[in-house]
Enzyme design. Structure first.
Site, PDB file in Angstrom:
ATOM      1  N   ASP A  52      23.724  86.815  32.453  1.00  0.00           N
ATOM      2  CA  ASP A  52      23.287  85.416  32.484  1.00  0.00           C
ATOM      3  C   ASP A  52      21.942  85.259  33.201  1.00  0.00           C
ATOM      4  O   ASP A  52      21.686  85.893  34.226  1.00  0.00           O
ATOM      5  CB  ASP A  52      24.320  84.556  33.211  1.00  0.00           C
ATOM      6  CG  ASP A  52      25.652  84.480  32.489  1.00  0.00           C
ATOM      7  OD1 ASP A  52      26.007  85.424  31.764  1.00  0.00           O
ATOM      8  OD2 ASP A  52      26.349  83.460  32.664  1.00  0.00           O
ATOM      9  N   HIS A  54      20.411  81.659  33.030  1.00  0.00           N
ATOM     10  CA  HIS A  54      20.632  80.265  33.430  1.00  0.00           C
ATOM     11  C   HIS A  54      19.374  79.554  33.925  1.00  0.00           C
ATOM     12  O   HIS A  54      19.377  78.904  34.972  1.00  0.00           O
ATOM     13  CB  HIS A  54      21.736  80.179  34.484  1.00  0.00           C
ATOM     14  CG  HIS A  54      23.118  80.193  33.905  1.00  0.00           C
ATOM     15  ND1 HIS A  54      23.554  79.247  33.002  1.00  0.00           N
ATOM     16  CD2 HIS A  54      24.164  81.035  34.085  1.00  0.00           C
ATOM     17  CE1 HIS A  54      24.806  79.507  32.650  1.00  0.00           C
ATOM     18  NE2 HIS A  54      25.193  80.595  33.291  1.00  0.00           N
ATOM     19  N   ASP A  80      23.764  82.837  27.750  1.00  0.00           N
ATOM     20  CA  ASP A  80      23.597  81.897  28.863  1.00  0.00           C
ATOM     21  C   ASP A  80      22.164  81.947  29.406  1.00  0.00           C
ATOM     22  O   ASP A  80      21.909  82.235  30.570  1.00  0.00           O
ATOM     23  CB  ASP A  80      24.625  82.135  29.969  1.00  0.00           C
ATOM     24  CG  ASP A  80      25.964  81.474  29.656  1.00  0.00           C
ATOM     25  OD1 ASP A  80      26.186  81.091  28.496  1.00  0.00           O
ATOM     26  OD2 ASP A  80      26.803  81.357  30.578  1.00  0.00           O
ATOM     27  N   ASP A  83      20.698  76.059  31.166  1.00  0.00           N
ATOM     28  CA  ASP A  83      21.584  75.256  32.030  1.00  0.00           C
ATOM     29  C   ASP A  83      21.561  75.740  33.474  1.00  0.00           C
ATOM     30  O   ASP A  83      21.367  76.909  33.772  1.00  0.00           O
ATOM     31  CB  ASP A  83      23.024  75.233  31.517  1.00  0.00           C
ATOM     32  CG  ASP A  83      23.221  74.326  30.320  1.00  0.00           C
ATOM     33  OD1 ASP A  83      22.389  73.413  30.125  1.00  0.00           O
ATOM     34  OD2 ASP A  83      24.201  74.521  29.573  1.00  0.00           O
ATOM     35  N   ARG A  84      21.788  74.792  34.363  1.00  0.00           N
ATOM     36  CA  ARG A  84      21.925  74.972  35.807  1.00  0.00           C
ATOM     37  C   ARG A  84      20.595  75.255  36.509  1.00  0.00           C
ATOM     38  O   ARG A  84      20.309  74.663  37.534  1.00  0.00           O
ATOM     39  CB  ARG A  84      22.949  76.056  36.142  1.00  0.00           C
ATOM     40  CG  ARG A  84      24.358  75.776  35.613  1.00  0.00           C
ATOM     41  CD  ARG A  84      25.356  76.741  36.224  1.00  0.00           C
ATOM     42  NE  ARG A  84      26.679  76.650  35.645  1.00  0.00           N
ATOM     43  CZ  ARG A  84      27.617  75.784  35.999  1.00  0.00           C
ATOM     44  NH1 ARG A  84      27.369  74.909  36.948  1.00  0.00           N
ATOM     45  NH2 ARG A  84      28.804  75.782  35.409  1.00  0.00           N
ATOM     46  N   ASN A 112      28.377  81.020  26.066  1.00  0.00           N
ATOM     47  CA  ASN A 112      29.096  79.744  25.937  1.00  0.00           C
ATOM     48  C   ASN A 112      28.198  78.542  26.242  1.00  0.00           C
ATOM     49  O   ASN A 112      28.485  77.423  25.809  1.00  0.00           O
ATOM     50  CB  ASN A 112      30.337  79.723  26.835  1.00  0.00           C
ATOM     51  CG  ASN A 112      30.011  79.811  28.309  1.00  0.00           C
ATOM     52  OD1 ASN A 112      29.362  80.748  28.763  1.00  0.00           O
ATOM     53  ND2 ASN A 112      30.458  78.837  29.089  1.00  0.00           N
ATOM     54  N   HIS A 113      27.080  78.762  26.957  1.00  0.00           N
ATOM     55  CA  HIS A 113      26.155  77.656  27.224  1.00  0.00           C
ATOM     56  C   HIS A 113      25.166  77.432  26.091  1.00  0.00           C
ATOM     57  O   HIS A 113      24.432  76.434  26.133  1.00  0.00           O
ATOM     58  CB  HIS A 113      25.415  77.880  28.541  1.00  0.00           C
ATOM     59  CG  HIS A 113      26.213  77.479  29.740  1.00  0.00           C
ATOM     60  ND1 HIS A 113      26.051  76.268  30.383  1.00  0.00           N
ATOM     61  CD2 HIS A 113      27.213  78.126  30.395  1.00  0.00           C
ATOM     62  CE1 HIS A 113      26.901  76.194  31.394  1.00  0.00           C
ATOM     63  NE2 HIS A 113      27.619  77.307  31.422  1.00  0.00           N
ATOM     64  N   HIS A 162      29.247  88.181  25.308  1.00  0.00           N
ATOM     65  CA  HIS A 162      29.031  87.329  26.471  1.00  0.00           C
ATOM     66  C   HIS A 162      30.282  87.214  27.335  1.00  0.00           C
ATOM     67  O   HIS A 162      30.237  87.438  28.546  1.00  0.00           O
ATOM     68  CB  HIS A 162      28.586  85.928  26.063  1.00  0.00           C
ATOM     69  CG  HIS A 162      28.413  85.028  27.249  1.00  0.00           C
ATOM     70  ND1 HIS A 162      27.376  85.177  28.130  1.00  0.00           N
ATOM     71  CD2 HIS A 162      29.176  84.005  27.735  1.00  0.00           C
ATOM     72  CE1 HIS A 162      27.492  84.287  29.109  1.00  0.00           C
ATOM     73  NE2 HIS A 162      28.571  83.562  28.893  1.00  0.00           N
ATOM     74  N   ARG A 209      39.407  78.247  32.739  1.00  0.00           N
ATOM     75  CA  ARG A 209      38.226  77.558  32.227  1.00  0.00           C
ATOM     76  C   ARG A 209      38.575  76.496  31.191  1.00  0.00           C
ATOM     77  O   ARG A 209      37.750  75.640  30.875  1.00  0.00           O
ATOM     78  CB  ARG A 209      37.266  78.563  31.582  1.00  0.00           C
ATOM     79  CG  ARG A 209      36.666  79.597  32.520  1.00  0.00           C
ATOM     80  CD  ARG A 209      35.738  80.505  31.726  1.00  0.00           C
ATOM     81  NE  ARG A 209      35.187  81.623  32.465  1.00  0.00           N
ATOM     82  CZ  ARG A 209      34.030  81.621  33.132  1.00  0.00           C
ATOM     83  NH1 ARG A 209      33.311  80.520  33.163  1.00  0.00           N
ATOM     84  NH2 ARG A 209      33.599  82.688  33.756  1.00  0.00           N
ATOM     85  N   HIS A 236      28.903  86.349  31.886  1.00  0.00           N
ATOM     86  CA  HIS A 236      29.805  85.179  31.957  1.00  0.00           C
ATOM     87  C   HIS A 236      30.374  84.877  33.335  1.00  0.00           C
ATOM     88  O   HIS A 236      30.711  83.734  33.619  1.00  0.00           O
ATOM     89  CB  HIS A 236      30.930  85.374  30.949  1.00  0.00           C
ATOM     90  CG  HIS A 236      31.744  84.157  30.641  1.00  0.00           C
ATOM     91  ND1 HIS A 236      31.196  82.904  30.456  1.00  0.00           N
ATOM     92  CD2 HIS A 236      33.088  84.002  30.460  1.00  0.00           C
ATOM     93  CE1 HIS A 236      32.167  82.042  30.174  1.00  0.00           C
ATOM     94  NE2 HIS A 236      33.319  82.682  30.176  1.00  0.00           N
TER      95      HIS A 236
END
Length: 305
Positions: A52, A54, A80, A83-84, A112-113, A162, A209, A236
């Site tokens: 990731d 991010h 990923d 995001d964040r 998943n993002h 992932h 999750r 992940h």
């Protein structure tokens, strides 16, 4: 003479967003390349495997400093990208531009993002609308998400994904038959690949999750044996030491976002596989703090009275 794409990469490396028209053109070109790739990409070693990111742009540049620049190094990023972090736009567009520039040296698989629903909650949508004044760039990028591969296999021996495994998928050929050019479903095989996690349990379990599954050593060994594989590499999950081996070193979590969310205090890592699939984990910390590492304050809202 440098091409437009080379100039765009140079601009993105300064953490400067591309003009909207250039983003649209880049995303169209990326889709043309990605549509030719399978659900499971076959990759040759040597290759550097990354977890990731991010949106931590300056830490992505730190990763390249530690592991080597593309195209000298071949890369696999396990999703990923957004995001964040503060710079999801620049992070994803830089990786996408590098993919378009050197398509055989970079593999991007879906996390998943890389999802319309998730990015509307965890920052990418808001960042796009703030930096461009509309959601158009978000739509261009999320359209690309639908074309990303779901997994990769390195030299026929290392399976990269992932999230993890699915009780609905015993063989890699079953992944190849999935329809991937859709929004990430809430359940089912594609969802599991992007959401599942290994855990110290027997068999399969429900994931906290709310999507995917927990899977133990037995499903891992069964999947490896059935598909004649040696190792599963996945991302992940935050790994405080940058990576984490489980199940007698048959699965490894690689995490490439140091000091995750700018507060977790973890180091990051990449997995370098040589031409014989020998493993070396390169661990690195976050980029030095300076004025570039934090975003400018949001401008005050403009009111038209």
């Amino acid at each position: 003479m440098p091409s437009d794409l080379d100039r765009q990469i140079e601009l993105l490396q300064t953490c400067t967003p591309l003009p909207e028209a250039d983003v649209k053109a880049l995303c169209i070109k990326a889709r043309e390349i990605l549509i030719e790739e399978g659900n499971v990409q076959c990759i040759d070693a040597p290759v550097t495997v990354c977890g990731d990111i991010h949106g931590q742009f300056w830490d992505l540049l730190q990763l390249f400093e530690v592991a080597g620049q593309c195209p000298e190094r071949s890369y696999l990023f396990m999703g990923d990208f957004v995001d964040r972090g503060y710079f999801s736009v620049e992070t994803f567009l830089l990786l996408l531009a590098i993919k378009v520039r050197w398509p055989d040296r970079v593999c991007l698989i879906r996390g998943n993002h890389e999802s319309r629903q998730i990015t509307q909650v965890y920052g990418f949508y808001d960042e796009c609308t703030r930096k461009y004044g509309s959601p158009a760039v978000w739509r261009y990028c999320t359209d690309v998400f639908d074309y990303l591969s779901l997994a990769a296999i390195i030299d026929g021996r290392v399976f990269c994904v992932h999230g993890g495994l699915s009780p609905a998928l015993s063989g890699v050929d079953m992944i190849r038959s999935l329809e991937r050019r859709i929004e990430v479903p809430h359940e089912g095989a594609m969802c599991d690949l992007l959401w599942s996690d290994p855990d110290e349990i027997t068999g399969w379990g429900l994931s906290p999750r709310g999507a995917g599954f927990l899977f133990g050593a037995d499903p891992t060994k069964s999947f490896l044996r059935h598909n004649n594989l040696d190792l599963i590499a996945r991302a992940h999950q935050l790994a405080m030491e940058g990576y984490k081996m489980m199940f007698e070193r048959q699965i490894v979590t690689v995490w490439s976002a140091p000091n995750y969310c700018y507060r977790c205090g973890n180091v990051a890592a990449v997995l370098e596989l040589d031409e014989h699939l020998g493993q070396e984990y390169k661990v690195f910390g976050c980029a030095p703090m300076d004025v570039r590492s934090i975003p400018a304050k949001r401008p005050p809202a403009e009111y038209f009275l």
